[in-house]
Design an enzyme around this catalytic site. Structure first.
Site, PDB file in Angstrom:
ATOM      1  N   SER A   1      -4.706  11.426  -8.666  1.00  0.00           N
ATOM      2  CA  SER A   1      -6.072  10.982  -8.953  1.00  0.00           C
ATOM      3  C   SER A   1      -6.701  11.788 -10.083  1.00  0.00           C
ATOM      4  O   SER A   1      -7.349  11.225 -10.971  1.00  0.00           O
ATOM      5  CB  SER A   1      -6.925  11.082  -7.686  1.00  0.00           C
ATOM      6  OG  SER A   1      -6.609  10.030  -6.809  1.00  0.00           O
TER       7      SER A   1
ATOM      8  N   ASN B   1      -1.748   3.455  -3.605  1.00  0.00           N
ATOM      9  CA  ASN B   1      -1.634   4.542  -2.641  1.00  0.00           C
ATOM     10  C   ASN B   1      -2.096   5.919  -3.091  1.00  0.00           C
ATOM     11  O   ASN B   1      -2.276   6.802  -2.264  1.00  0.00           O
ATOM     12  CB  ASN B   1      -0.186   4.664  -2.173  1.00  0.00           C
ATOM     13  CG  ASN B   1       0.310   3.396  -1.506  1.00  0.00           C
ATOM     14  OD1 ASN B   1      -0.311   2.906  -0.578  1.00  0.00           O
ATOM     15  ND2 ASN B   1       1.405   2.873  -2.000  1.00  0.00           N
ATOM     16  N   TYR B   2      -2.239   6.131  -4.393  1.00  0.00           N
ATOM     17  CA  TYR B   2      -2.513   7.486  -4.859  1.00  0.00           C
ATOM     18  C   TYR B   2      -3.795   7.650  -5.673  1.00  0.00           C
ATOM     19  O   TYR B   2      -4.273   8.760  -5.836  1.00  0.00           O
ATOM     20  CB  TYR B   2      -1.334   8.002  -5.694  1.00  0.00           C
ATOM     21  CG  TYR B   2      -0.138   8.312  -4.852  1.00  0.00           C
ATOM     22  CD1 TYR B   2      -0.106   9.463  -4.080  1.00  0.00           C
ATOM     23  CD2 TYR B   2       0.950   7.464  -4.807  1.00  0.00           C
ATOM     24  CE1 TYR B   2       0.982   9.760  -3.289  1.00  0.00           C
ATOM     25  CE2 TYR B   2       2.049   7.746  -4.012  1.00  0.00           C
ATOM     26  CZ  TYR B   2       2.061   8.899  -3.258  1.00  0.00           C
ATOM     27  OH  TYR B   2       3.130   9.189  -2.471  1.00  0.00           O
ATOM     28  N   LEU B   3      -4.277   6.557  -6.243  1.00  0.00           N
ATOM     29  CA  LEU B   3      -5.420   6.694  -7.145  1.00  0.00           C
ATOM     30  C   LEU B   3      -6.710   6.350  -6.417  1.00  0.00           C
ATOM     31  O   LEU B   3      -6.867   5.224  -5.940  1.00  0.00           O
ATOM     32  CB  LEU B   3      -5.231   5.777  -8.345  1.00  0.00           C
ATOM     33  CG  LEU B   3      -3.951   6.081  -9.126  1.00  0.00           C
ATOM     34  CD1 LEU B   3      -3.754   5.091 -10.262  1.00  0.00           C
ATOM     35  CD2 LEU B   3      -3.976   7.510  -9.655  1.00  0.00           C
TER      36      LEU B   3
END
Length: 590
Positions: A420, A547-549
């Site tokens: 992120s 899933n990650y940002l």
DNA sequence: TGTGACACTTAGAATCTGGATT
DNA sequence: AATCCAGATTCTAAGTGTCACA
């Protein structure tokens, strides 16, 4: 649906404004449910999972041959044979392990004793007609008329309406996977020792149902009963069963756009944001730990250095021989890294080469600080290639340490945090104020790509990649010719306008100018698209986006630069991130 | 301190769909 | 109207991390 307070306010409002003409909008918020610790819901009602249709025997005209002779298989052997026949075009069916596992299960699980004594070698089996039948079926489905296709679609929609939703705390929620997984041959990733094994058909008798005590109990298919009926509101699943190949538990759970998943997602990013506030201290700490007298502390520090710097996964230990041989950080072995005192102009370079999750190769040459390099040399002393690099460390110890530094901190949080924060930095760096939307999108995708590269999210290049790239190039070429043409027409028009001087040709000039501009815009857009495509050949952006940002970074960026959100997130992504879209303004900082 | 059961997230491939193109 | 293809959706495997228990 209103809660009490809202209803009462509304009554008062109407009472005091009876002489006014008013328009009003009532925002109905989800009533805040107060849950005890660990309780996930108060009311859950659903119709149970959907079971795939039973196997239909192949017609008598379709034969299976063994040793050149037609053999009529028993229904259970025939069903399993068809699984293999359907996959015949796939590379799996050529792999030794796959074929051996398949033959073993086919014989032992599905054949009658007579069949078992006859059929002993896979290369004497001829599934040709079964394969052809399957291909014909696929073809026939493709060639259905519009009406037939619509009928199929309607039937599917009925199934979704019936089984695709549940009632959770008074709200209808979409279920993510409401279908029981159909039987078939297990397809592991990479060199999986169990590939080709038979995945058995799941019966209602295998399935545990979870729902509210007072709710309408799902009805099992006729003549069947559930394995168990459970009322556990500390978990989020609606149904579960144990799968026979790996012995793992499978769950029916809610869709990503549900409140339950959304809140969890939000929490995940909040933990990652909290890491932002103390990451400097933690980095200082593990830098100190690199010099510790304790071997295990030094190993922990080096592992943490990798996890932080390279976004490696934690690397839990796995049972040997049960799954493909893949590793993460803590399970790295000596054979997975090579140390170079000097490499390509850098000092202290670590060369990583290992298979990670899904057997995706991680290959990277990374310059590291001296202390890390020296430690690695030490860790590798007197070890065989197959030995653990971090022999005094496991993920439990690592996570225990991390949690003591910050509540909720585990190894995976570093991946979320670094992903992120990278997106946010990259967006800041790459976005230019005056850019048009197409250029903005390219910038966004490049920032997204930087994250995907960090997290090693790869994909097989699409089979049609070269072709579609060439197509796009061809389009660009045609457009270029058009542009040249439009330009010369503009020149011509200008000339005429000068010589004649009246108003009509001037109008023509304006029109030609607009045409040139249109052409240029279009060309630019396509060229950006081509760049984007090329850079994306082997990189999958979806995983990091999903899933990650932290979605709030993207929402804020869109607002700030006037990029329509639907250029960044499609419909289901907007649904999933509804919580973020609601709460975020352009000033948001991760 | 280690271990397996369990519940949940993360992952790429396979398949489907609908809009653009012919 | 037919075909093609990219993007969307579905599928389910493969991870992470916690907890109870020995």
């Amino acid at each position: 649906v209103c809660n009490h307070t809202a209803s009462i306010s509304l009554v008062h409002f109407l009472h005091f404004s009876e002489n006014l003409t008013v328009s009003f909008i009532v925002f109905v918020r989800w009533e805040e449910e107060k849950y005890e610790d660990g309780v996930k819901w108060k009311f859950l009602e659903h119709n149970g999972p959907y079971f795939p249709p039973e196997y239909q025997p192949v017609p008598d005209s379709v034969h299976f041959y063994y040793n050149g002779k037609p053999v009529k298989l028993s229904p259970s052997a025939e069903e399993v044979a068809l699984f293999f026949a359907q996959m015949l075009d796939h590379e799996y069916t050529t792999k030794k392990v796959f074929r051996e596992n398949f033959l073993k299960d086919w014989r032992m699980v599905s054949m009658t004793p007579e069949e078992r004594s006859l059929i002993k070698h896979l290369n004497k089996c001829d599934f040709g007609e079964m394969h052809a039948m399957h291909k014909a079926k696929v073809e026939a489905r493709k060639n259905m008329t519009k009406e037939e296709k619509q009928a199929v679609k309607d039937a599917n929609q009925k199934i979704v309406d019936m089984f695709g939703y549940c009632l959770l705390d008074h709200h209808k929620e979409r279920i993510g996977n409401f279908k029981i997984e159909p039987p078939g041959l297990f397809r592991g990733r990479g060199e999986h020792p169990k590939q080709g094994m038979l995945k058995k058909r799941i019966q209602p008798e295998d399935v545990i149902i979870n729902c509210s005590k007072g709710s309408r109990v799902p009805v099992p298919p006729a003549g069947h009963h559930w394995k168990e009926l459970r009322h556990d509101n500390t978990v989020t699943w609606l149904a579960s069963w144990t799968e026979n190949v790996q012995g793992s538990i499978k769950y029916i759970m809610l869709n990503a756009n549900s409140k339950l998943k959304g809140e969890k997602d939000w929490e995940k990013y909040e933990v990652a944001r909290k890491l932002k506030t103390c990451v400097d201290d933690i980095r200082y700490q593990y830098n100190q730990d690199l010099k510790s007298k304790q071997m295990s502390t030094r190993q922990r520090a080096v592992a943490l250095y990798f996890i932080d710097k390279l976004a490696l996964r934690a690397g839990n230990e796995k049972e040997e021989g049960e799954t493909a041989d893949t590793v993460g950080c803590c399970s790295l072995r000596v054979e997975h890294i090579t140390l170079h005192d000097q490499l390509e102009g850098n000092e202290c370079v670590v060369e990583f080469d290992f298979l990670g999750k899904d057997s995706i190769r991680y290959y990277n040459k990374v310059p590291v600080i001296k202390k890390v390099f020296k430690n690695l040399k030490l860790f590798m002393e007197n070890k065989e290639p197959g030995d653990d690099l971090f022999d005094r460390l496991n993920t439990q110890m690592l996570n225990k340490h991390l949690t003591s530094l910050m509540p909720g901190l585990t190894a995976k949080v570093f991946r979320t945090y670094n992903a992120s924060i990278t997106l946010q930095q990259q967006l800041k760096e790459l976005t230019n104020k005056g850019d048009n939307v197409a250029e903005m999108i390219l910038s966004y995708n490049r920032a997204n790509r930087a994250v995907a590269i960090l997290c090693n999210h790869q994909r097989a290049p699409p089979k049609t990649f070269e072709q579609s790239m060439a197509n796009l190039q061809a389009k660009i070429d045609t457009r270029k010719e058009q542009l040249t043409l439009a330009k010369s027409e503009l020149k011509q028009a200008k000339k005429e306008a000068k010589s004649k001087g009246n108003s009509d040709p001037k109008l023509l000039v304006e029109r030609k100018k607009a045409a040139v501009k249109r052409c240029e815009d279009h060309l630019l857009k396509m060229e950006l698209q081509a760049t984007d495509k090329e850079e994306n050949k082997q990189i999958a952006l979806g995983t990091s986006k999903l899933n990650y940002l932290d979605p709030r970074i993207s929402v804020a960026w869109c607002k700030k630069f006037g990029v329509p959100l639907e250029k960044i997130y499609n419909k289901s992504q907007r649904d999933k991130f509804a919580w973020a879209i609601d709460m975020t303004d352009e000033e948001f900082e991760f």
